[in-house]
Design a protein around this motif. Structure first.
Motif, short mmCIF file in Angstrom:
data_model
loop_
_atom_site.label_atom_id
_atom_site.label_comp_id
_atom_site.label_asym_id
_atom_site.label_seq_id
_atom_site.Cartn_x
_atom_site.Cartn_y
_atom_site.Cartn_z
N UNK A 516 0.86 -1.19 0.00
CA UNK A 516 0.00 0.00 0.00
C UNK A 516 0.89 1.24 0.00
N UNK A 517 1.86 1.23 0.91
CA UNK A 517 2.78 2.37 1.02
C UNK A 517 3.55 2.61 -0.26
N UNK A 518 4.09 1.50 -0.77
CA UNK A 518 4.97 1.57 -1.93
C UNK A 518 4.22 2.12 -3.14
N UNK A 519 3.00 1.59 -3.37
CA UNK A 519 2.22 2.03 -4.53
C UNK A 519 1.80 3.49 -4.37
N UNK A 520 1.50 3.88 -3.13
CA UNK A 520 1.13 5.28 -2.90
C UNK A 520 2.31 6.18 -3.22
N UNK A 521 3.50 5.77 -2.72
CA UNK A 521 4.69 6.58 -2.99
C UNK A 521 4.96 6.72 -4.48
#
Ligand code: AMP
Length: 674
Positions: A516-521
């Motif tokens: 989730x974090x990675x895709x948001x970044x």
């Protein structure tokens, strides 16, 4: 006290295997490695307790029968048929090359040609158990790459069965090839398979059906055992073919019955127990001292399995119209050998084609390749990056990714959907109904065909290949929806899309919380975690059944979503709301209200505030610093950060809301949370 050698042997073999399995799991290796090591530990070549090889081997035969029955039970022509374009020629070519390499190496070592052939064949077939485990652990099983690997393995299964049939014919020849023997073996096998498929397909499912109607689980299990062992034994005693082949055919026949899942479930414990004994018995044949003395042989044979087979498969990517990544996944998945090699090797041993020391080498290569396999999956992204660095090579490898020419002018203001599986399908259905223009990118040819039948514009290819993304008219699209389950692919797709059109709104599917974090970044505006959403829906339904109030449940779910999708924020809110929910379960719906320092009620008592007279709603509780003040007295004074629980009908609650909103200063001190 009289000795019971069988019991002692089984007990010790299982206990040591259990310890080995637990140890292997703890260090992140497949359990099969632990069982093989357990076998070495109780084998004749290591100090300490020495198990009776004969006894354990006889029990291990049962393991082979159940393993092969399981392979037959899960054998699916459909799996093979779906990917026949790549799996059939691929498995044939790979098996041939791997056998040649193994044979060549053995000749260099000065082995007999027959021993060389057996070792070549043994290292050419991968383990089903290890492949399925690896694909599952890396979320690849349901991808087009994983499906191709499974189909490929099914083809290898068929080849292994053929090799098992033919092996005795190699053994019996003395100098010249014994064609008569080969013909007899083939005829006998064909007769057995024909009898089983003509008579067995009618008789066995019918028998199981009848037994199932007796509703006796015990009889059903006994029937399966009788069928499995009976078929294997008759194959061997009456037709002179291997127990393994007999069991495989029995499994393949039962797989056609609608009771096959129950059969698989009932046999599971038998299969697990006896296959563990099989792996232990295989380990017992390993002579560590011999392997140590011949460490060069061990390393070169293992390298051949791990690296040689990987390279063969990757190079085959040049000749097939599939994305390069499919070949990378197959290469890694099949760069190991396991139970089939043991079974082939044992067959070679019993036919005197192979010596125990030579067999030890196959086992060592299996042990090493299975141990290394999980790390090979971790290397996949690295391998891809390295190969992409050689542009000419990568282009050739991936050049066959078939890109359909779409009429570009028609693609304006469209939604681009990547993946038409369980998730993407819903998007396509809705957009089609709403007549929103769309383009679907999908790596599975069958799915592309069904989309084309529906008249949906498609792009066939691996979307994580940035070349494919350039054909999607992303600079004129309105939204990109990435539904692929593989997180590395999703990240590559989002990165490529942002490069082409930085303004494009992107909705992406995540598989883990880190994802989730990675895709948001990387620039996805909305990231959805299907398992989290599924879990929350289950919680919602369960809490409704338990009579918790709807508004509180929704607030709780919103808080969980807020916290999980925004991993920077801690989960205190989540806990607080769950706490509210617990206290709100008495059947009356309590509406909670937060007061912050700016609210003019702060510092006044309940009596002073006169809330019931002014609004009709009653204050029934105050939540203060994690403590609940139930039914507070009228002199209790409101404090900042209090959460005040009201009951009343809708009108009274609305009146209270308005009253409190008025008593809030400019910055809004009251916030309704329904
Ligand atoms: P599901 O997990 O059921 O939603 O299925 C995912 C779908 O995405 C399957 O149809 C896959 O073939 C497809 N898919 C997975 N990876 C890619 C990719 N890199 N490019 C295009 N399609 C993909």
């Amino acid at each position: 006290m009289h000795e019971v050698p069988l019991l002692i042997n089984i007990t010790l073999a299982l206990i040591v295997a259990f310890l080995g399995g637990v140890l292997a799991r703890r260090i992140g290796l497949p359990t099969i490695v632990g069982y093989l090591l357990a076998g070495i530990a109780i084998g004749p070549f290591t100090p300490g307790f020495v198990g009776d090889l004969d006894t354990i081997q006889q029990l291990a035969e049962l393991g082979v029968i159940f393993l092969m029955f399981g392979v037959g039970l899960h054998f699916s022509f459909q799996d093979l048929w779906n990917v026949r374009d790549i799996a059939i020629p691929g498995a044939l070519i790979q098996t041939a090359f791997a056998t040649l390499l193994g044979f060549g190496l053995s000749q260099y070592w000065g082995w007999t040609p027959l021993a060389g052939l057996v070792i070549g064949l043994a290292i050419s077939v991968a383990s089903t158990v290890v492949l399925l485990r690896g694909l599952m652990d890396n979320s690849l099983l349901n991808t087009s790459h994983g499906q191709a690997a499974v189909g490929w393995l099914v083809m290898e299964d068929i080849l292994s069965v053929l090799i098992l049939i033919l092996m005795p014919t190699f053994a019996s020849n003395s100098g010249s090839f014994d064609w008569a023997n080969l013909a007899t073996t083939l005829l006998k096998s064909a007769a057995f398979i024909a009898i089983m498929f003509i008579g067995g397909t009618r008789l066995l499912p019918w028998l199981l059906e009848k037994i199932a109607h007796t509703r006796s689980r015990e009889l059903f299990i006994l029937a399966i055992l009788a069928i499995t062992l009976g078929t294997a034994m008759s194959a061997s005693e009456l037709f002179g073919i291997s127990l393994a082949l007999g069991a495989f055919v029995a499994g393949a026949i039962i797989s056609q019955s609608h009771l096959s899942h129950q059969v698989g479930a009932d046999l599971f414990s038998f299969r697990e127990t006896f296959s563990v004994l099989f792996f232990v018995s295989v380990g017992m044949l390993v002579n560590p001292a011999f392997l140590w003395e011949n460490i060069g042989h061990v390393i070169s044979l293992s390298a051949l399995v791990v690296l040689g087979k990987t390279i063969i498969v990757i190079l085959m990517g040049f000749f097939f119209p599939r994305p390069a990544r499919t070949f990378l996944v197959i290469a890694v998945g099949l760069s190991q050998v396991g139970e089939f090699s043991f079974i082939l090797g044992q067959s070679g041993l019993s036919l005197n084609l192979l010596e125990t020391d030579q067999y030890s080498l196959v086992l060592a290569a299996a042990l090493i390749s299975i141990t290394v396999n999980p790390f090979m999956y971790k290397l996949l992204p690295w391998m891809e990056t390295q190969l992409r660095r050689i542009p000419g090579f990568w282009k050739k490898l991936d050049a066959n990714t078939h890109i359909l020419e779409i009429k570009k002018d028609e693609l304006v203001n469209h939604a681009v959907i990547v993946g038409y599986g369980r998730v993407g399908k819903h998007m396509v259905d809705v957009l089609e109904t709403l007549s929103v223009p769309m383009l679907v990118i999908e790596a599975d040819a069958e799915r592309i065909a069904s989309l084309n039948e529906r008249g949906v514009p498609t792009l066939y290819g691996d979307a994580s290949n940035s070349e494919v993304m350039t054909h999607a008219n992303l600079d004129r699209a309105r939204v990109l929806v990435v539904t692929v389950p593989d997180e590395t692919s999703a990240q590559l797709i989002v990165t490529a899309a942002k490069d082409i059109n930085p303004e494009l709104p992107i909705i992406a599917r995540a598989t883990s919380e880190e994802g989730i974090d990675r895709l948001t970044q990387l620039g996805a505006q909305d990231v959805i975690h299907p398992e989290l959403e599924g879990g929350l829906e289950i919680v919602r339904h369960a809490l409704l059944k338990l009579d918790f109030p709807v508004s509180e449940i929704i607030r709780y779910m919103d808080a969980v979503r807020h916290d999980r999708y925004n991993t920077q924020i801690n989960t205190q809110e989540e806990h607080r709301l769950l706490h509210d929910l617990i206290h709100a379960s008495s059947g009356i719906e309590v509406t909670w209200l937060s007061l912050d320092a700016n609210n003019s009620l702060v510092g006044r008592s309940i009596q002073d505030a006169n809330l019931r007279a002014l609004t009709g709603a009653s204050v029934v509780a105050i939540m203060r610093k994690g403590q609940l003040i139930a039914n507070p007295k009228s002199y209790v004074i409101f404090e900042a950060e209090d959460r005040v629980g009201f009951i009343g009908d809708q009108e009274q609650i609305e009146a209270a809301e308005q009253f409190l909103a008025k008593s809030t200063s400019d910055e809004a001190g009251v916030e309704w949370e329904t």
